[in-house]
Design a protein around this motif. Structure first.
Motif, PDB file in Angstrom:
ATOM      1  N   TRP A 221     -45.679   8.559 -13.281  1.00 56.51           N
ATOM      2  CA  TRP A 221     -44.561   7.662 -13.541  1.00 56.51           C
ATOM      3  C   TRP A 221     -44.740   7.072 -14.931  1.00 56.51           C
ATOM      4  O   TRP A 221     -45.800   6.516 -15.244  1.00 56.51           O
ATOM      5  N   TYR A 222     -43.699   7.199 -15.747  1.00 56.19           N
ATOM      6  CA  TYR A 222     -43.691   6.623 -17.090  1.00 56.19           C
ATOM      7  C   TYR A 222     -42.566   5.593 -17.185  1.00 56.19           C
ATOM      8  O   TYR A 222     -41.519   5.729 -16.570  1.00 56.19           O
ATOM      9  N   GLN A 223     -42.786   4.604 -18.032  1.00 55.46           N
ATOM     10  CA  GLN A 223     -41.759   3.615 -18.362  1.00 55.46           C
ATOM     11  C   GLN A 223     -41.377   3.811 -19.833  1.00 55.46           C
ATOM     12  O   GLN A 223     -42.255   3.863 -20.700  1.00 55.46           O
ATOM     13  N   GLN A 224     -40.077   3.944 -20.080  1.00 52.17           N
ATOM     14  CA  GLN A 224     -39.622   4.095 -21.455  1.00 52.17           C
ATOM     15  C   GLN A 224     -38.645   2.976 -21.796  1.00 52.17           C
ATOM     16  O   GLN A 224     -37.480   3.004 -21.378  1.00 52.17           O
ATOM     17  N   ILE A 225     -39.113   2.016 -22.557  1.00 46.51           N
ATOM     18  CA  ILE A 225     -38.267   0.922 -23.033  1.00 46.51           C
ATOM     19  C   ILE A 225     -37.484   1.407 -24.242  1.00 46.51           C
ATOM     20  O   ILE A 225     -37.991   2.211 -25.040  1.00 46.51           O
ATOM     21  N   LEU A 226     -36.272   0.919 -24.384  1.00 46.52           N
ATOM     22  CA  LEU A 226     -35.384   1.368 -25.457  1.00 46.52           C
ATOM     23  C   LEU A 226     -36.070   1.269 -26.821  1.00 46.52           C
ATOM     24  O   LEU A 226     -36.621   0.226 -27.173  1.00 46.52           O
ATOM     25  N   GLY A 227     -36.052   2.388 -27.552  1.00 42.28           N
ATOM     26  CA  GLY A 227     -36.646   2.393 -28.888  1.00 42.28           C
ATOM     27  C   GLY A 227     -38.128   2.716 -28.916  1.00 42.28           C
ATOM     28  O   GLY A 227     -38.734   2.733 -29.991  1.00 42.28           O
ATOM     29  N   GLN A 228     -38.701   2.965 -27.732  1.00 36.79           N
ATOM     30  CA  GLN A 228     -40.129   3.279 -27.659  1.00 36.79           C
ATOM     31  C   GLN A 228     -40.338   4.615 -26.964  1.00 36.79           C
ATOM     32  O   GLN A 228     -39.449   5.145 -26.300  1.00 36.79           O
ATOM     33  N   GLY A 229     -41.544   5.150 -27.136  1.00 29.94           N
ATOM     34  CA  GLY A 229     -41.898   6.355 -26.409  1.00 29.94           C
ATOM     35  C   GLY A 229     -42.305   6.012 -24.982  1.00 29.94           C
ATOM     36  O   GLY A 229     -42.606   4.856 -24.670  1.00 29.94           O
ATOM     37  N   PRO A 230     -42.301   7.007 -24.103  1.00 29.49           N
ATOM     38  CA  PRO A 230     -42.722   6.744 -22.716  1.00 29.49           C
ATOM     39  C   PRO A 230     -44.168   6.247 -22.650  1.00 29.49           C
ATOM     40  O   PRO A 230     -45.014   6.671 -23.434  1.00 29.49           O
ATOM     41  N   LYS A 231     -44.426   5.362 -21.685  1.00 29.90           N
ATOM     42  CA  LYS A 231     -45.769   4.834 -21.460  1.00 29.90           C
ATOM     43  C   LYS A 231     -46.153   5.091 -20.010  1.00 29.90           C
ATOM     44  O   LYS A 231     -45.391   4.754 -19.097  1.00 29.90           O
TER      45      LYS A 231
END
Lengths: 113, 117
Positions: free
Chosen positions: B34-44
Motif C-alpha cells: 500500500w502506497y500513499q501519494q499526496i498531490l505533487g509528491q511521489g508514492p510513499k
C-alpha cells in the motif's frame, strides 16, 4: 537515509527534440533503480530498470554510481511521450531486494507539436 | 491477466470519519504493498505484506491507519479517524516474487482518491 531527487517538476520540449529527465539518488549501498511512467488517466507502470540495460519506447537510462544518477534519455521526443515520470530506488542487500520502492517527486514531460 | 483491482475509485469523507479501501492483487502474487501519494509528491510506502505477514510498516501512522491481509490474498486499508492531511491517492501494488529476491515485477492498481473535508 535513502532519497531520490528529481530536480525538475516540468520539462517541456518540442517534438523531435532530445529529452533528458534527471534523477539523483542517495543511498550508501547498492541500489536497484527504476523509471516508472504514468500516462493521463492510466495507472503507474514500469518503464525500465537499470539491471535490464534495455531500451523501452526509445528511452534509455544508465546508472552512474560515481555521480549517483540515473537520468532518463530519449534522442527524439514524441507527443505520446507526454506523461509523468517517476524515478524510484529499491534497496539491495547481498542478493536480496527489499521490494520497497522509494520514489522521487516526479517530472511532468510535455512534448509540444 | 487481470490487473490489481482497487475499490472504491473515489471517496469523499469529513474529517474524523473512518474509511476503508480494498485491494485484490494479481492471482499468485505473494507480496502486496500500500502506497500513499499526496498531490505533487511521489508514492510513499505505507505497508508491505508477504503473504499474510507484515514485512514493513515503518511509515504507517499506526494511531489511525491499519491494514490487514487475512488470507494472504485481498487486503484492506483503514483510516480511523481521518484527518485533512490524509487526502491523497492510495495505491495498491502486488509482485510475483516476495521480498528477499532480486528479480520481481510490480503491478500497480488504479488507486483510490480520498478527499477529506
Amino acid at each position: 537515509a535513502q532519497r531520490v531527487t528529481q530536480p525538475e517538476k516540468l520539462l517541456s520540449v518540442f517534438k523531435g527534440a532530445p529529452v533528458e529527465l534527471k534523477c539523483n539518488y542517495s543511498y550508501s549501498g547498492s541500489p536497484e533503480l527504476f523509471w516508472y511512467v504514468q500516462y493521463s488517466r492510466q495507472r503507474l507502470q514500469l518503464l525500465l530498470r537499470h539491471i535490464s540495460r534495455e531500451s523501452i519506447k526509445g528511452f534509455t537510462a544508465d546508472l552512474n554510481k560515481g555521480e549517483t544518477s540515473f537520468h532518463l534519455k530519449k534522442p527524439f521526443a514524441q507527443e505520446e511521450d507526454s506523461a509523468m515520470y517517476y524515478c524510484a530506488l529499491s534497496r539491495v542487500t547481498g542478493s536480496s531486494n527489499t521490494g520497497k520502492l522509494i520514489f522521487g517527486q516526479g517530472t511532468t514531460l510535455q512534448v509540444k507539436p | 491477466e487481470a490487473g490489481v483491482a482497487q475499490s472504491p475509485r473515489y471517496k469523499i469523507i469529513e474529517k474524523r470519519q473512518s474509511v476503508a479501501f480494498w485491494c485484490n492483487p494479481i492471482s499468485g502474487h505473494a507480496t502486496l504493498y500500500w502506497y500513499q501519494q499526496i498531490l505533487g509528491q511521489g508514492p510513499k510506502l505505507l505497508i508491505q505484506f508477504q503473504n499474510n505477514g507484515v514485512v514493513d510498516d515503518s511509515q504507517l501512522p499506526k494511531d489511525r491507519f491499519s491494514a490487514e491481509r487475512l488470507k494472504g490474498v485481498d487486503s484492506t486499508l483503514k483510516i480511523q479517524p481521518a484527518k485533512l492531511e490524509d487526502s491523497a491517492v492510495y495505491l495498491c501494488a502486488s509482485s510475483l516474487r516476495g521480498a528477499g529476491t532480486l528479480n520481481y515485477g510490480y503491478t500497480f492498481g488504479s488507486g483510490t482518491r480520498l478527499t477529506v473535508v
